[in-house]
Design an enzyme around this catalytic site. Structure first.
Site, mmCIF file in Angstrom:
data_model
loop_
_atom_site.group_PDB
_atom_site.id
_atom_site.type_symbol
_atom_site.label_atom_id
_atom_site.label_comp_id
_atom_site.label_asym_id
_atom_site.label_seq_id
_atom_site.Cartn_x
_atom_site.Cartn_y
_atom_site.Cartn_z
ATOM 1 C CG HIS A 44 -1.746 -1.174 1.428
ATOM 2 N ND1 HIS A 44 -3.093 -1.172 1.147
ATOM 3 C CD2 HIS A 44 -1.469 -2.430 1.873
ATOM 4 C CE1 HIS A 44 -3.607 -2.368 1.418
ATOM 5 N NE2 HIS A 44 -2.645 -3.153 1.855
ATOM 6 C CG PHE A 45 4.194 1.702 -2.310
ATOM 7 C CD1 PHE A 45 4.409 1.056 -1.101
ATOM 8 C CD2 PHE A 45 5.021 1.361 -3.386
ATOM 9 C CE1 PHE A 45 5.416 0.095 -0.953
ATOM 10 C CE2 PHE A 45 6.040 0.416 -3.248
ATOM 11 C CZ PHE A 45 6.233 -0.217 -2.031
ATOM 12 C CG ASN A 76 -6.253 0.280 0.799
ATOM 13 O OD1 ASN A 76 -5.285 0.122 0.069
ATOM 14 N ND2 ASN A 76 -6.192 0.058 2.093
ATOM 15 C CG HIS A 167 -8.826 -7.770 3.912
ATOM 16 N ND1 HIS A 167 -7.784 -7.019 4.379
ATOM 17 C CD2 HIS A 167 -9.537 -8.127 5.020
ATOM 18 C CE1 HIS A 167 -7.858 -6.922 5.706
ATOM 19 N NE2 HIS A 167 -8.924 -7.591 6.116
ATOM 20 C CG ASP A 294 -0.917 -6.098 4.218
ATOM 21 O OD1 ASP A 294 -1.144 -5.098 3.517
ATOM 22 O OD2 ASP A 294 -1.760 -6.593 4.993
HETATM 23 O O1 DOR Z 1 -3.768 -3.663 8.496
HETATM 24 C C1 DOR Z 1 -4.082 -3.399 7.355
HETATM 25 N N1 DOR Z 1 -3.773 -2.215 6.801
HETATM 26 N N2 DOR Z 1 -4.751 -4.289 6.635
HETATM 27 C C2 DOR Z 1 -5.294 -3.987 5.458
HETATM 28 O O2 DOR Z 1 -5.931 -4.813 4.883
HETATM 29 C C3 DOR Z 1 -5.151 -2.632 4.891
HETATM 30 C C4 DOR Z 1 -3.948 -1.985 5.429
HETATM 31 C C5 DOR Z 1 -3.906 -0.516 5.121
HETATM 32 O O3 DOR Z 1 -4.099 -0.153 3.956
HETATM 33 O O4 DOR Z 1 -3.653 0.265 6.026
HETATM 34 ZN ZN ZN Z 2 -3.060 -5.059 2.501
#
Ligand code: DOR
Ligand code: ZN
Length: 407
Positions: A44-45, A76, A167, A294
């Site tokens: 998630h950059f 997201n 997820h 992740d």
């Molecule tokens: O802990 C998490 N953080 N799980 C996720 O599925 C999304 C991620 C985030 O984008 O912060």
């Molecule tokens: Zn993730």
């Protein structure tokens, strides 16, 4: 041409290795191990919209520093990436950020599943790396928890040949357990509310849907012993299901809340040592296909809020390989397995063209992680003494010396 002399290879022999390049360099490899550069299939950059947490300037350096030259970025963001127009705009912004640091990282983007945009799935084939379905909510507003939308997503992904990544946490059960919870408001509550049943129920449902529609299902961040058993069974039945685990579910347990607090709060949450052991066993038996960091950074200030306000997610892109090399040192994982989990299997599942990127590793180097490049600048592993570190990453014929500050 880059000419690496006398380097240790994965089959245990020393050999010379040449890599096409504009540079003319000879590297003495006699104390090093040559690995193909790794792929992180789950990051998630934070671009666009959440660049105060992370951006590709920082993240690209963090990748190189961890021996990673390809990443798959999650949708997201702000706004969420749910249309192909947004996906192309996101690529334009990322390309600009990468160009400004001179690091031509390979990347692919996920399209987020959203019930108002099912028509986008049709357009995504061959461009998006896959379709990401949040069955349970996490950071951002993307969630798909109703039956009919899930059926539509699994069916469309199957028809249009997209990998569907989930997820797997059951949204209704999370809410039910949140309402019923009366214990202390400390971070330990996270593993109690989002308990193993929350994950198991969603994973079971996702496997059922993949079986029904013939969807190529990729289960992200699997965290429990029971899910490993479910996936093993599904694989035996011939369901096209793939399983990813994260370093935090391998190397941390719910006991780590005591020391690290909300900085180790993530979704799915930390579990028990027995679960960590089951994930390692899943790696050894081949049930686990990939490791994804992740990498989900938040700022220190955001994470330092009390439980309930602090967001979920921890960084990991630059610490994953050192942790795995250390696990190898402790006899828990073979080097060939690391490369299979973080390169070959990912290429196979997602149909990637192999890169000619490499990472040179010093298996004898021992110490703490010297520096962090992620913008959030913290890691729960910062105090660990580890054995085995990447020292040079070669991306598109360019040498990045990891013992110096990266550009
Ligand atoms: O802990 C998490 N953080 N799980 C996720 O599925 C999304 C991620 C985030 O984008 O912060
Ligand atoms: Zn993730």
């Amino acid at each position: 041409m880059i000419s690496i002399k006398n380097i240790l290879t994965l089959d245990g022999t020393h050999a010379d290795h040449e890599i096409a390049s504009q540079e003319d360099r000879v590297i003495d490899g006699s104390a090093l191990l040559l690995l193909p550069a790794l792929i992180d299939p789950h990051v998630h950059f934070r671009t666009p919209g959440l660049e105060h947490k992370e951006d590709w300037h920082h993240a690209a350096r963090a990748c190189l520093s961890g021996g990673i030259t390809t990443v798959f970025d999650m949708p997201n963001t702000l706004p969420a990436c749910v249309t192909m127009k947004q996906l192309r705009e996101k690529e334009r912004i990322i390309d600009g950020q990468l160009e400004s640091v001179g690091i031509p990282l390979h990347y692919r983007l996920y399209l987020g599943a959203d019930k108002s945009h099912f028509d986008e799935i049709v357009k995504a084939k061959g461009h998006a790396v896959g379709l990401k379905v949040f069955m349970g909510s996490s950071t951002g507003g993307l969630v798909m928890d109703d039956e009919s939308s899930l059926h539509a997503a699994f069916s469309l992904a199957a028809v249009h040949g997209l990998v569907l990544t989930v997820h797997a946490e059951d949204e209704a059960l999370i809410h039910e357990r949140q309402r019923a919870y009366t214990g202390p408001q400390s971070v330990e509550a996270h593993s109690i509310i989002r308990n193993r049943e929350v994950a198991i129920r969603a994973t079971e449902k996702a496997i059922g849907l993949a079986k029904m529609y013939g969807t190529r299902l990729y289960l992200a961040h699997i965290s429990t012993k029971e899910e490993i058993a479910l996936i093993a069974e599904a694989k035996r039945e011939g369901v096209t299901v793939f399983c990813e685990v994260t370093p935090h579910h391998l190397f941390l347990t719910e006991k780590d809340y005591a020391h690290h607090g909300t900085s180790v709060q993530m979704n799915p949450p930390l579990r028990s040592q027995e679960d960590c052991d089951a994930l390692f066993e899943g790696i050894r038996s081949g049930v686990v296909d990939t490791i994804g960091s992740d990498h989900a950074p938040h700022t220190r200030t955001e994470k330092d809020q009390p439980y309930g306000k602090a967001p979920s997610g921890i960084p990991g892109v630059e610490t994953t390989l050192p942790l795995l090399l250390n696990a190898h040192h402790e006899g828990k994982i073979e080097l060939k397995r690391i490369v299979s989990l973080m390169r070959f299997k990912i290429e196979e599942i997602f149909g990637l063209t192999p890169t000619d990127d490499f990472v040179l590793v010093d298996l004898k180097k021992r110490g703490k992680i010297e520096r962090l490049y992620t913008k959030c600048n913290f890691s729960p592993y910062a105090d660990r003494v580890l054995s085995g570190f990447p020292v040079t990453t070669i991306l598109k014929g360019k040498i990045y010396d990891l013992t110096r500050l990266l550009p």
